[in-house]
Design a protein around this motif. Structure first.
Motif, PDB file in Angstrom:
ATOM      1  N   PRO A  12      40.343  43.354  27.841  1.00 22.67           N
ATOM      2  CA  PRO A  12      41.710  43.093  27.381  1.00 22.67           C
ATOM      3  C   PRO A  12      41.608  42.336  26.063  1.00 22.67           C
ATOM      4  CG  PRO A  12      41.330  42.205  29.587  1.00 22.67           C
ATOM      5  CD  PRO A  12      40.005  42.604  29.050  1.00 22.67           C
ATOM      6  N   ILE A  13      42.646  42.381  25.260  1.00 22.06           N
ATOM      7  CA  ILE A  13      42.624  41.532  24.070  1.00 22.06           C
ATOM      8  C   ILE A  13      43.243  40.204  24.505  1.00 22.06           C
ATOM      9  CG2 ILE A  13      42.438  43.274  22.296  1.00 22.06           C
ATOM     10  CD1 ILE A  13      45.502  43.293  22.113  1.00 22.06           C
ATOM     11  N   TYR A  14      42.554  39.131  24.162  1.00 24.51           N
ATOM     12  CA  TYR A  14      42.890  37.811  24.709  1.00 24.51           C
ATOM     13  C   TYR A  14      44.008  37.151  23.929  1.00 24.51           C
ATOM     14  CZ  TYR A  14      38.584  38.623  27.171  1.00 24.51           C
ATOM     15  OH  TYR A  14      37.623  39.187  27.965  1.00 24.51           O
ATOM     16  N   TYR A  15      44.840  36.369  24.643  1.00 26.61           N
ATOM     17  CA  TYR A  15      45.853  35.562  23.956  1.00 26.61           C
ATOM     18  C   TYR A  15      45.145  34.413  23.266  1.00 26.61           C
ATOM     19  CZ  TYR A  15      49.558  37.734  26.769  1.00 26.61           C
ATOM     20  OH  TYR A  15      50.419  38.616  27.352  1.00 26.61           O
ATOM     21  N   HIS A  21      37.851  30.383  28.136  1.00 26.99           N
ATOM     22  CA  HIS A  21      37.120  29.688  29.207  1.00 26.99           C
ATOM     23  C   HIS A  21      36.222  30.693  29.924  1.00 26.99           C
ATOM     24  CE1 HIS A  21      39.944  31.452  32.040  1.00 26.99           C
ATOM     25  NE2 HIS A  21      40.959  30.929  31.369  1.00 26.99           N
ATOM     26  N   GLY A  23      36.465  32.171  32.693  1.00 26.52           N
ATOM     27  CA  GLY A  23      37.185  33.305  33.277  1.00 26.52           C
ATOM     28  C   GLY A  23      37.293  34.431  32.253  1.00 26.52           C
ATOM     29  N   ASP A  52      45.274  39.279  21.140  1.00 30.76           N
ATOM     30  CA  ASP A  52      46.653  39.728  21.311  1.00 30.76           C
ATOM     31  C   ASP A  52      47.531  38.625  20.723  1.00 30.76           C
ATOM     32  OD1 ASP A  52      49.045  40.583  22.310  1.00 30.76           O
ATOM     33  OD2 ASP A  52      48.458  40.526  24.422  1.00 30.76           O
ATOM     34  N   GLY A 261      41.345  41.948  34.245  1.00 29.02           N
ATOM     35  CA  GLY A 261      41.492  41.094  35.419  1.00 29.02           C
ATOM     36  C   GLY A 261      42.618  41.630  36.293  1.00 29.02           C
ATOM     37  N   ASP A 263      45.205  40.379  37.418  1.00 28.77           N
ATOM     38  CA  ASP A 263      46.570  39.962  37.098  1.00 28.77           C
ATOM     39  C   ASP A 263      47.255  40.896  36.114  1.00 28.77           C
ATOM     40  OD1 ASP A 263      44.449  38.941  35.534  1.00 28.77           O
ATOM     41  OD2 ASP A 263      45.777  37.539  34.509  1.00 28.77           O
ATOM     42  N   TRP A 292      39.043  37.057  39.993  1.00 28.60           N
ATOM     43  CA  TRP A 292      39.142  35.868  39.139  1.00 28.60           C
ATOM     44  C   TRP A 292      37.988  34.914  39.383  1.00 28.60           C
ATOM     45  CZ3 TRP A 292      44.875  34.832  40.724  1.00 28.60           C
ATOM     46  CH2 TRP A 292      45.712  35.613  39.930  1.00 28.60           C
ATOM     47  N   VAL A 293      37.663  34.150  38.357  1.00 30.36           N
ATOM     48  CA  VAL A 293      36.779  32.999  38.535  1.00 30.36           C
ATOM     49  C   VAL A 293      37.680  31.855  39.015  1.00 30.36           C
ATOM     50  CG1 VAL A 293      35.236  31.365  37.408  1.00 30.36           C
ATOM     51  CG2 VAL A 293      35.279  33.763  36.653  1.00 30.36           C
ATOM     52  N   LYS A 299      42.806  29.743  40.447  1.00 30.07           N
ATOM     53  CA  LYS A 299      42.308  30.470  39.275  1.00 30.07           C
ATOM     54  C   LYS A 299      42.021  29.473  38.150  1.00 30.07           C
ATOM     55  CE  LYS A 299      43.807  33.954  35.943  1.00 30.07           C
ATOM     56  NZ  LYS A 299      44.941  34.358  35.166  1.00 30.07           N
ATOM     57  N   MET A 300      40.876  29.660  37.500  1.00 29.57           N
ATOM     58  CA  MET A 300      40.603  28.805  36.350  1.00 29.57           C
ATOM     59  C   MET A 300      41.563  29.192  35.236  1.00 29.57           C
ATOM     60  SD  MET A 300      37.167  28.467  34.057  1.00 29.57           S
ATOM     61  CE  MET A 300      36.199  27.604  35.254  1.00 29.57           C
TER      62      MET A 300
HETATM   63  N1  MSP Z   1      46.783  39.419  26.236  1.00 27.50           N
HETATM   64  C1  MSP Z   1      46.762  39.900  27.574  1.00 27.50           C
HETATM   65  C2  MSP Z   1      45.972  41.167  27.668  1.00 27.50           C
HETATM   66  C3  MSP Z   1      46.461  42.298  26.830  1.00 27.50           C
HETATM   67  S1  MSP Z   1      45.432  43.690  26.957  1.00 27.50           S
HETATM   68  C4  MSP Z   1      46.250  44.887  26.205  1.00 27.50           C
HETATM   69  C5  MSP Z   1      46.146  38.841  28.485  1.00 27.50           C
HETATM   70  N2  MSP Z   1      45.403  37.919  27.892  1.00 27.50           N
HETATM   71  S2  MSP Z   1      44.717  36.675  28.627  1.00 27.50           S
HETATM   72  O1  MSP Z   1      44.009  35.970  27.610  1.00 27.50           O
HETATM   73  O2  MSP Z   1      45.687  35.947  29.359  1.00 27.50           O
HETATM   74  O3  MSP Z   1      43.740  37.266  29.679  1.00 27.50           O
HETATM   75  C6  MSP Z   1      42.711  38.120  29.271  1.00 27.50           C
HETATM   76  C7  MSP Z   1      41.836  38.503  30.439  1.00 27.50           C
HETATM   77  O4  MSP Z   1      41.173  37.365  30.975  1.00 27.50           O
HETATM   78  C8  MSP Z   1      42.600  39.135  31.601  1.00 27.50           C
HETATM   79  O5  MSP Z   1      41.915  40.284  32.049  1.00 27.50           O
HETATM   80  C9  MSP Z   1      42.566  38.072  32.660  1.00 27.50           C
HETATM   81  O6  MSP Z   1      42.569  38.630  33.943  1.00 27.50           O
HETATM   82  C10 MSP Z   1      41.222  37.436  32.363  1.00 27.50           C
HETATM   83  N3  MSP Z   1      41.142  36.114  32.944  1.00 27.50           N
HETATM   84  C11 MSP Z   1      41.850  34.996  32.608  1.00 27.50           C
HETATM   85  N4  MSP Z   1      41.513  34.002  33.477  1.00 27.50           N
HETATM   86  C12 MSP Z   1      40.599  34.469  34.365  1.00 27.50           C
HETATM   87  C13 MSP Z   1      39.835  33.908  35.393  1.00 27.50           C
HETATM   88  N5  MSP Z   1      39.969  32.650  35.761  1.00 27.50           N
HETATM   89  N6  MSP Z   1      38.912  34.712  35.984  1.00 27.50           N
HETATM   90  C14 MSP Z   1      38.661  36.005  35.585  1.00 27.50           C
HETATM   91  N7  MSP Z   1      39.378  36.554  34.628  1.00 27.50           N
HETATM   92  C15 MSP Z   1      40.408  35.855  34.078  1.00 27.50           C
HETATM   93  O7  MSP Z   1      46.340  38.914  29.674  1.00 27.50           O
END
Ligand code: MSP
Length: 661
Positions: A12-15, A21, A23, A52, A261, A263, A292-293, A299-300
């Motif tokens: 996924p592209i991360y916020y 972290h 996770g 993202d 993930g 979620d 999830w971790v 959830k972390m």
């Molecule tokens: N921006 C959206 C994704 C858009 S993709 C088109 C998003 N970003 S996020 O930063 O919140 O999460 C990114 C990824 O990290 C997700 O797959 C989420 O499930 C994963 N994780 C965030 N916390 C996590 C844990 N504690 N454990 C495992 N994965 C976790 O959602």
């Protein structure tokens, strides 16, 4: 020539609203592991990650931090990139949704779906969870207007919006899932999604007017595209508008795997395929929703204040150890627990005792009993055959589990072999064979163990990428790359007569009684994150002026110091890196290994004057790519911060490969 099969995988592209972290690290390590594995299996791979960057949440976080939105994001992105580098993540592209190349494709797809009549204007009245960037109906909320996903209060919304006609695609989606049973994995998640869609799909609100941090709707610029509609397009925009040459969209799309993930599985398995159907584009092959971790049973996540900084963790235990832990600890589709105790125990048990020790045992015994040479084995007995048969069967089983992305199960399978090999040594008792003069049997045991070590290291390579080079060096096969690849997973390829050396432990054992745990990162919410090493300490108070200037680094333990592998290296060649002022490229001899190190010291030395010198390198520093060259390690020098004077540390007359303590 036969065309290589392709393998396109995405995270996924991360916020970038907070620091990453562990996770987050899980998904990216898994994608990197999978890419490395597929590459070994002959695939033409492409691995995409990114950030993202649109939406109300990020705009608000930047405002809280008192920063312009893009400056705020730029800072956090440095931290993400630093983390991926620390964890040896080798992605092909890092897409940011604020890049023009991405916005262009979002607008094209939005326009295309609108032109088809599947996007229409209406009014949205309902609830919105800003942290999750998700719309909810009254019925979906928890009591007290609480978000059913994150448990935080939702906000009421009433605004003119564009809607995406999702409802129209309900039957087609159900049919698609029936025809493609592996589209959603694990299958338990597929069942959840099917039940969700069978309750009836509603049209989705896909634009907002109350803030402007997003991609404008091409035909109505008062609106910005809903952040999820925008974000999902990254998987395509990165290919369509890639900085790489050639048409990589045609080559790689549709993706083999979107790794996400649990979620965010609904966005990827319902909204995204329907967007693609509406835009008449092919659908990805699989969406894998991992667990999830957790910390305890939670959830972390930053909002829960239980976040562990993976960079600090990785510096303490090595990136290979963290990668192994993540891949081994989380079962297929399940959650896993993190604590430093669990991590340290896993490192000690699996990596130090089982795997690392196998190498120490074979090199140590070969040195003691056979002058460091692996001799030809005698004819195999039934006792040897049991080990050999398992070693022959493991690659196929391991490969199948890796192909199914059951990483933890694959590692369990591999450890059956590693454990069997350790037991084989205990049962064979080579020390007794040596005493009784059973030279043939002794040679067999040592050969068989060395061969298991070679096979196990090849299989483990995608998970622990910087380990194989160390093993090849100790096994004396660093110059024989045909013994390092997947095709060489055939019993008996290890040549006789190789000379092994007993080197530093691959994974130093951790003293569990003296475990000094890394605390949760507790950044004040409004602190902008700056990408530089976190811990610098206050100067010590001491009397002399000179000492006052001496800024000491934080203390480290003996254990931490011992993880640094410093070696004498001989400069075979040295030249300037083209089109740079500062960089020198060194070709070095380190024992039997040759390696390349890039060092930013061109302003202090002429390359020619360095050839032939014996220097000191940190040999186990994670490799980095600089100007397209992989640099493995760092040369030590003494630097005077004030005068800027720099001098490389020289150790004339000391043999290359010698350890520095
Ligand atoms: N921006 C959206 C994704 C858009 S993709 C088109 C998003 N970003 S996020 O930063 O919140 O999460 C990114 C990824 O990290 C997700 O797959 C989420 O499930 C994963 N994780 C965030 N916390 C996590 C844990 N504690 N454990 C495992 N994965 C976790 O959602």
């Amino acid at each position: 020539m036969q065309k290589k099969p392709t393998f396109y995988i995405t995270t996924p592209i991360y916020y970038p609203s907070d620091n990453p972290h562990i996770g987050h690290a899980y998904t990216t390590v898994a994608a990197d592991t999978m890419t490395r594995y597929k590459k070994m299996r002959g695939y033409n791979t492409y691995f995409l990650t990114g950030t993202d960057e649109h939406g109300q949440k990020i705009q608000r976080r930047a405002a809280e931090a008192g920063l312009d939105t893009l400056t705020f994001i730029d800072n956090i992105i440095l931290r993400f990139k630093e983390l991926w580098q620390t964890l040896l993540i080798d992605y092909d592209d890092f897409i940011r949704t604020t890049e023009p190349r991405h916005k262009k494709v979002v607008q094209e797809i939005f326009q295309k779906i609108y032109d088809k009549g599947d996007i229409y204007k209406s009014e949205y009245q309902g609830w919105y969870c800003t942290p999750c960037e998700t719309f909810f109906t009254e019925r979906q909320l928890k009591e007290g207007q609480i978000c059913p996903d994150c448990g935080r209060p939702v906000e009421q919304m009433k605004e003119e919006s564009y809607f995406f006609r999702m409802s129209k695609y309900e039957k087609r989606w159900l049919q698609f899932i029936e025809d493609n049973p592996d589209f959603i994995r694990p299958h338990s998640r597929r069942n959840e999604m099917v039940n969700f869609v069978k309750q009836g799909l509603e049209d989705l609100c896909v634009s907002r007017t109350t803030f402007d941090w997003g991609v404008s709707v091409p035909f109505d610029t008062r609106h910005v595209v809903y952040v999820w509609f925008d974000a999902l397009v990254n998987y395509i925009s990165a290919l369509k508008e890639s900085p790489q040459s050639g048409d990589i969209y045609d080559l790689y799309w549709p993706a083999q795997v979107h790794l996400v993930g649990k979620d965010i599985i609904r966005f990827h398995t319902v909204i995204w395929p329907i967007m693609l159907m509406a835009a008449q584009l092919p659908l990805p092959k699989t969406v894998l929703g991992h667990g999830w971790v957790l910390i305890g049973d939670t959830k972390m996540s930053k909002s829960k204040g239980n976040v562990i900084d993976p960079i600090v963790l990785s510096q303490k235990y090595s990136p290979d150890a963290i990668r192994y832990f993540l891949m081994r600890e989380m079962g297929y589709g399940l959650d896993c627990n993190y604590s430093e105790d669990i991590l340290a125990l896993r490192i000690n048990t699996d990596l130090a005792n089982d795997y690392g020790n196998l190498l120490s045992r074979v090199t140590g015994m070969a040195k003691k009993f056979q002058g460091g040479i692996i001799l030809p084995p005698a004819e195999s007995t039934q006792f040897d055959k049991e080990l050999i048969e398992l070693a022959q069967a493991t690659p196929q089983r391991y490969g199948q589990l890796m192909d199914e992305m059951r990483w933890s199960d694959a590692l369990i399978e591999l450890w059956k072999l590693i454990n069997k090999a350790n037991k084989y040594i205990d049962d064979a008792a080579p020390w007794n064979l040596n005493k009784c003069g059973e030279k043939g049997k002794l040679a067999s045991v040592l050969y068989n163990i060395a061969e298991v070590m070679r096979l196990a290291t090849i299989m483990l390579a995608p998970v622990t990428p910087s380990i194989p080079a160390k093993v090849w060096l100790q096994l004396g096969i660093a110059d024989l790359p045909h013994l390092h690849d997947w095709e060489s997973l055939v019993w008996g390829k290890l040549p006789y007569g190789i000379s092994v050396s007993h080197g530093a432990p691959l994974f130093p054992r951790i003293d569990l009684n003296a475990l000094d745990e890394i605390p949760f990162t507790a950044l004040p919410d409004s602190l902008p994150v700056v990408a530089k090493p976190a811990q610098s300490v206050a100067p010590p108070t001491c009397s002399s002026e000179a000492q006052k200037e001496l800024l000491l680094e934080p203390e480290i333990s003996m254990e931490q110091f011992k993880t640094m592998d410093m070696r004498v290296v001989k400069v075979l060649d040295c030249e300037r890196v083209q089109k740079t002022d500062k960089l020198l490229k060194f070709e070095l001899q380190m024992g039997e290994e040759k390696r390349t190190i890039i060092s930013g010291i061109a302003e202090y030395y002429q390359p020619a004057q360095l050839i032939g010198k014996n220097l000191i390198a940190i040999a186990n520093l994670a490799p980095v790519k600089i100007r397209g060259i992989v640099s493995k390690g760092m040369l030590l020098s003494a630097v005077n911060d004030e005068s800027g004077q720099l001098e490389l540390l020289e150790v004339p007359g000391i043999e290359s490969g010698t350890r520095v303590r």
